[in-house]
Design a protein around this motif. Structure first.
Motif, PDB file in Angstrom:
ATOM      1  N   LEU A 287      -5.140  14.850  37.436  1.00  0.00           N
ATOM      2  CA  LEU A 287      -6.548  15.319  37.198  1.00  0.00           C
ATOM      3  C   LEU A 287      -6.599  15.848  35.813  1.00  0.00           C
ATOM      4  CD1 LEU A 287      -9.365  16.182  38.137  1.00  0.00           C
ATOM      5  CD2 LEU A 287      -8.233  18.460  38.808  1.00  0.00           C
ATOM      6  N   ALA A 288      -5.464  16.505  35.116  1.00  0.00           N
ATOM      7  CA  ALA A 288      -5.404  16.927  34.025  1.00  0.00           C
ATOM      8  C   ALA A 288      -5.518  15.822  32.873  1.00  0.00           C
ATOM      9  CB  ALA A 288      -4.227  17.850  33.624  1.00  0.00           C
ATOM     10  N   CYS A 289      -4.955  14.775  33.158  1.00  0.00           N
ATOM     11  CA  CYS A 289      -4.885  13.431  32.310  1.00  0.00           C
ATOM     12  C   CYS A 289      -6.217  12.656  32.373  1.00  0.00           C
ATOM     13  CB  CYS A 289      -3.725  12.542  32.682  1.00  0.00           C
ATOM     14  SG  CYS A 289      -2.025  12.907  32.580  1.00  0.00           S
ATOM     15  N   PHE A 290      -6.808  12.837  33.496  1.00  0.00           N
ATOM     16  CA  PHE A 290      -8.030  12.295  33.571  1.00  0.00           C
ATOM     17  C   PHE A 290      -9.160  13.070  32.708  1.00  0.00           C
ATOM     18  CE2 PHE A 290     -12.187  11.545  35.853  1.00  0.00           C
ATOM     19  CZ  PHE A 290     -12.324  10.390  35.642  1.00  0.00           C
ATOM     20  N   LYS A 291      -9.174  14.449  32.728  1.00  0.00           N
ATOM     21  CA  LYS A 291     -10.094  15.284  31.992  1.00  0.00           C
ATOM     22  C   LYS A 291      -9.580  15.110  30.530  1.00  0.00           C
ATOM     23  CE  LYS A 291     -10.946  20.363  31.270  1.00  0.00           C
ATOM     24  NZ  LYS A 291     -10.569  21.724  31.754  1.00  0.00           N
ATOM     25  N   LEU A 292      -8.516  15.124  30.039  1.00  0.00           N
ATOM     26  CA  LEU A 292      -8.406  15.165  28.692  1.00  0.00           C
ATOM     27  C   LEU A 292      -8.711  13.590  28.112  1.00  0.00           C
ATOM     28  CD1 LEU A 292      -5.153  16.957  27.659  1.00  0.00           C
ATOM     29  CD2 LEU A 292      -7.607  17.732  27.385  1.00  0.00           C
ATOM     30  N   VAL A 309     -16.715  13.958  12.084  1.00  0.00           N
ATOM     31  CA  VAL A 309     -15.737  13.681  11.110  1.00  0.00           C
ATOM     32  C   VAL A 309     -14.560  14.590  11.225  1.00  0.00           C
ATOM     33  CG1 VAL A 309     -17.466  12.734   9.628  1.00  0.00           C
ATOM     34  CG2 VAL A 309     -16.912  15.429   9.647  1.00  0.00           C
ATOM     35  N   GLY A 310     -13.466  14.461  10.758  1.00  0.00           N
ATOM     36  CA  GLY A 310     -12.346  15.339  10.816  1.00  0.00           C
ATOM     37  C   GLY A 310     -10.993  14.717  10.905  1.00  0.00           C
ATOM     38  N   GLU A 311     -10.119  15.625  10.819  1.00  0.00           N
ATOM     39  CA  GLU A 311      -8.780  15.040  11.193  1.00  0.00           C
ATOM     40  C   GLU A 311      -8.653  14.875  12.640  1.00  0.00           C
ATOM     41  OE1 GLU A 311      -3.817  16.379  10.506  1.00  0.00           O
ATOM     42  OE2 GLU A 311      -5.405  17.857  10.202  1.00  0.00           O
ATOM     43  N   GLY A 312      -7.770  13.783  12.963  1.00  0.00           N
ATOM     44  CA  GLY A 312      -7.440  13.407  14.208  1.00  0.00           C
ATOM     45  C   GLY A 312      -8.546  12.366  14.980  1.00  0.00           C
ATOM     46  N   PHE A 313      -9.840  12.660  14.679  1.00  0.00           N
ATOM     47  CA  PHE A 313     -10.829  11.952  15.176  1.00  0.00           C
ATOM     48  C   PHE A 313     -10.693  10.518  15.130  1.00  0.00           C
ATOM     49  CE2 PHE A 313     -13.363  15.976  14.226  1.00  0.00           C
ATOM     50  CZ  PHE A 313     -12.981  16.667  15.693  1.00  0.00           C
ATOM     51  N   ALA A 314     -10.382   9.777  14.013  1.00  0.00           N
ATOM     52  CA  ALA A 314     -10.630   8.461  13.987  1.00  0.00           C
ATOM     53  C   ALA A 314      -9.417   7.668  14.755  1.00  0.00           C
ATOM     54  CB  ALA A 314      -9.942   8.067  12.313  1.00  0.00           C
ATOM     55  N   GLY A 315      -8.341   8.380  15.154  1.00  0.00           N
ATOM     56  CA  GLY A 315      -7.351   7.861  15.871  1.00  0.00           C
ATOM     57  C   GLY A 315      -7.399   8.382  17.417  1.00  0.00           C
ATOM     58  N   ILE A 316      -8.496   9.164  17.732  1.00  0.00           N
ATOM     59  CA  ILE A 316      -8.391   9.814  18.968  1.00  0.00           C
ATOM     60  C   ILE A 316      -8.332   8.802  20.238  1.00  0.00           C
ATOM     61  CG2 ILE A 316     -11.035  10.280  19.074  1.00  0.00           C
ATOM     62  CD1 ILE A 316      -7.872  12.537  20.405  1.00  0.00           C
ATOM     63  N   GLY A 317      -9.143   7.679  20.018  1.00  0.00           N
ATOM     64  CA  GLY A 317      -9.344   6.636  20.868  1.00  0.00           C
ATOM     65  C   GLY A 317      -8.176   6.300  21.426  1.00  0.00           C
ATOM     66  N   GLU A 318      -6.987   6.153  20.533  1.00  0.00           N
ATOM     67  CA  GLU A 318      -5.865   5.516  20.784  1.00  0.00           C
ATOM     68  C   GLU A 318      -5.167   6.483  21.936  1.00  0.00           C
ATOM     69  OE1 GLU A 318      -3.597   5.177  17.256  1.00  0.00           O
ATOM     70  OE2 GLU A 318      -5.313   3.723  16.440  1.00  0.00           O
ATOM     71  N   GLN A 319      -5.504   7.601  22.152  1.00  0.00           N
ATOM     72  CA  GLN A 319      -4.928   8.487  22.991  1.00  0.00           C
ATOM     73  C   GLN A 319      -5.364   8.259  24.376  1.00  0.00           C
ATOM     74  OE1 GLN A 319      -1.956  10.097  21.954  1.00  0.00           O
ATOM     75  NE2 GLN A 319      -2.485   9.175  20.121  1.00  0.00           N
ATOM     76  N   VAL A 320      -6.315   7.767  24.521  1.00  0.00           N
ATOM     77  CA  VAL A 320      -7.016   7.444  25.758  1.00  0.00           C
ATOM     78  C   VAL A 320      -6.458   6.812  26.708  1.00  0.00           C
ATOM     79  CG1 VAL A 320      -9.225   6.594  27.221  1.00  0.00           C
ATOM     80  CG2 VAL A 320      -9.473   7.929  24.892  1.00  0.00           C
ATOM     81  N   ALA A 321      -6.006   5.574  26.467  1.00  0.00           N
ATOM     82  CA  ALA A 321      -5.188   4.588  27.478  1.00  0.00           C
ATOM     83  C   ALA A 321      -3.695   5.076  27.747  1.00  0.00           C
ATOM     84  CB  ALA A 321      -4.953   3.361  26.640  1.00  0.00           C
ATOM     85  N   PRO A 322      -2.960   5.836  26.866  1.00  0.00           N
ATOM     86  CA  PRO A 322      -1.870   6.558  27.251  1.00  0.00           C
ATOM     87  C   PRO A 322      -1.876   7.738  28.206  1.00  0.00           C
ATOM     88  CG  PRO A 322      -1.638   6.166  25.010  1.00  0.00           C
ATOM     89  CD  PRO A 322      -3.013   5.608  25.462  1.00  0.00           C
ATOM     90  N   LEU A 323      -2.949   8.361  28.212  1.00  0.00           N
ATOM     91  CA  LEU A 323      -3.385   9.380  29.023  1.00  0.00           C
ATOM     92  C   LEU A 323      -3.531   9.055  30.401  1.00  0.00           C
ATOM     93  CD1 LEU A 323      -5.409  11.900  26.699  1.00  0.00           C
ATOM     94  CD2 LEU A 323      -3.449  12.529  28.111  1.00  0.00           C
ATOM     95  N   VAL A 324      -4.594   8.048  30.636  1.00  0.00           N
ATOM     96  CA  VAL A 324      -4.943   7.546  31.749  1.00  0.00           C
ATOM     97  C   VAL A 324      -3.719   6.586  32.241  1.00  0.00           C
ATOM     98  CG1 VAL A 324      -5.854   5.415  32.816  1.00  0.00           C
ATOM     99  CG2 VAL A 324      -7.059   6.671  31.005  1.00  0.00           C
ATOM    100  N   ALA A 325      -2.501   5.966  31.607  1.00  0.00           N
ATOM    101  CA  ALA A 325      -1.356   5.457  32.237  1.00  0.00           C
ATOM    102  C   ALA A 325      -0.478   6.510  32.660  1.00  0.00           C
ATOM    103  CB  ALA A 325      -0.553   4.757  31.021  1.00  0.00           C
TER     104      ALA A 325
END
Length: 331
Positions: A287-292, A309-325
């Motif tokens: 559930l925590a993974c789903f939320k984040l 805009v800001g640090e980390g936002f440009a690459g944040i989409g790359e974290q979604v699939a690992p969190l789901v997995a």
């Protein structure tokens, strides 16, 4: 009198607090940077220092930024083992500074690196919070514990549906697994709702205050623990992404130097301290993974639209699939 920081009319605030018997004379103030929701200011008169907290600028939902609710829970926890600032004043009148606000104690501290000793201390604070009977501190009607887990899963599914811009394999599967096998709720407790190092003040290795209670409610305490541990994991893997989703405060320096494997040991420590059954803890981690993942996908969507805009936002989409997995591995 100093120039007004954004969202705080110092002259009107000074007059109101003088009438309330809290301050004398003119005020100075500075906005504490790094927050992602309610605005927090350090306010000073000639002798004392306070903290003022108000909702964000612009139109907001009262239920999401309820000053009275946050003031209520910290007031209730004043004489417990959970360290919170003293509450001095609540103003519900939006005419004073443009929004309701409260005034609380200024606590010295910061967010140092998350050492093993500090991580254990934070888990002890979480266990202490969850051991408090809500009714014993006047919070018996602070939330609706029944059906809490089902509502959480459904809430974040709605958030996901509102910010879909691409196909992320496994996202819907993770949700379906969560709702198909919801564990029996392990009792009801006071929840912080967003417990992490960045929402605490630490000095001398001691947790001096737990802050930012705007998401607090009554519900299953293992949701607090799972999110806390996952925040640490995300921050250790990718500090920039950790800051983007709020796992690490922007003023918090480097990522926590804890190995990912530390999460299992910290969970066991919580189990010993709280006496709670962790046999279904994988579901809560899912559930925590789903939320984040939903939060990260929303940030990715807004960034792609040019709204962040800001640090980390440009690459944040790359974290979604690992969190789901990661969530699919747990549920």
């Amino acid at each position: 009198m100093d120039a007004d920081p954004p969202g705080l009319d110092l002259a009107r605030l000074a007059g109101h607090l003088q009438r309330a018997g809290l301050t004398e004379g003119p005020l100075t103030a500075e906005l504490i940077v790094g927050g992602r929701s309610n605005l927090t200011y350090v306010v000073r008169d000639a002798e004392r220092t306070y903290v003022v907290r108000r909702p964000p600028l612009g139109h907001v939902l009262a239920t999401a930024h309820d000053m009275a609710r946050e003031h209520q829970v910290m007031s209730a926890l004043r004489d417990t083992a959970v360290p919170v600032p003293l509450m001095f004043h609540l103003c519900r009148d939006a005419e004073v500074i443009g929004a309701p606000f409260f005034v609380m104690e200024h606590v010295e501290g910061g967010q140092p690196p998350l050492t093993p000793a500090l991580a254990h201390a934070l888990v002890d604070v979480l266990a202490a919070l969850h051991s408090i009977a809500p009714g014993s501190v006047g919070l018996g009607d602070f939330g609706r514990p029944e059906g809490f887990l089902e509502r959480q899963a459904a809430r974040w599914k709605r958030q996901l549906d509102a910010s879909r811009s691409r196909d992320v394999p496994g996202f819907d599967d993770l949700y379906e697994r969560l709702i198909r096998d919801v564990p029996p709720q392990g009792g009801s407790a006071i929840l912080h709702g967003d417990f992490k190092l960045g929402n605490t003040l630490v000095a001398g290795g001691e947790v001096r205050a737990v802050l930012d209670w705007e998401m607090s409610t009554l519900g299953d305490p293992l949701t607090d623990l799972a999110l806390f541990l996952l925040y640490g994991e995300v921050a250790a893997l990718d500090p920039a992404a950790g800051r983007a989703v709020g796992a690490v405060s922007e003023a918090g320096g480097e990522a926590p130097p804890l190995p990912i494997e530390a999460g299992a040991e910290l969970a066991a420590h919580y189990g010993e301290a709280s006496g709670r059954d962790l046999s279904r803890f994988g579901w809560y981690t899912g559930l925590a993974c789903f939320k984040l993942a939903v939060i990260a996908e929303g940030i990715h969507f807004r960034h792609a639209m040019g709204l962040t805009v800001g640090e980390g936002f440009a690459g944040i989409g790359e974290q979604v699939a690992p969190l789901v997995a990661r969530g699919l591995m747990e549920v």
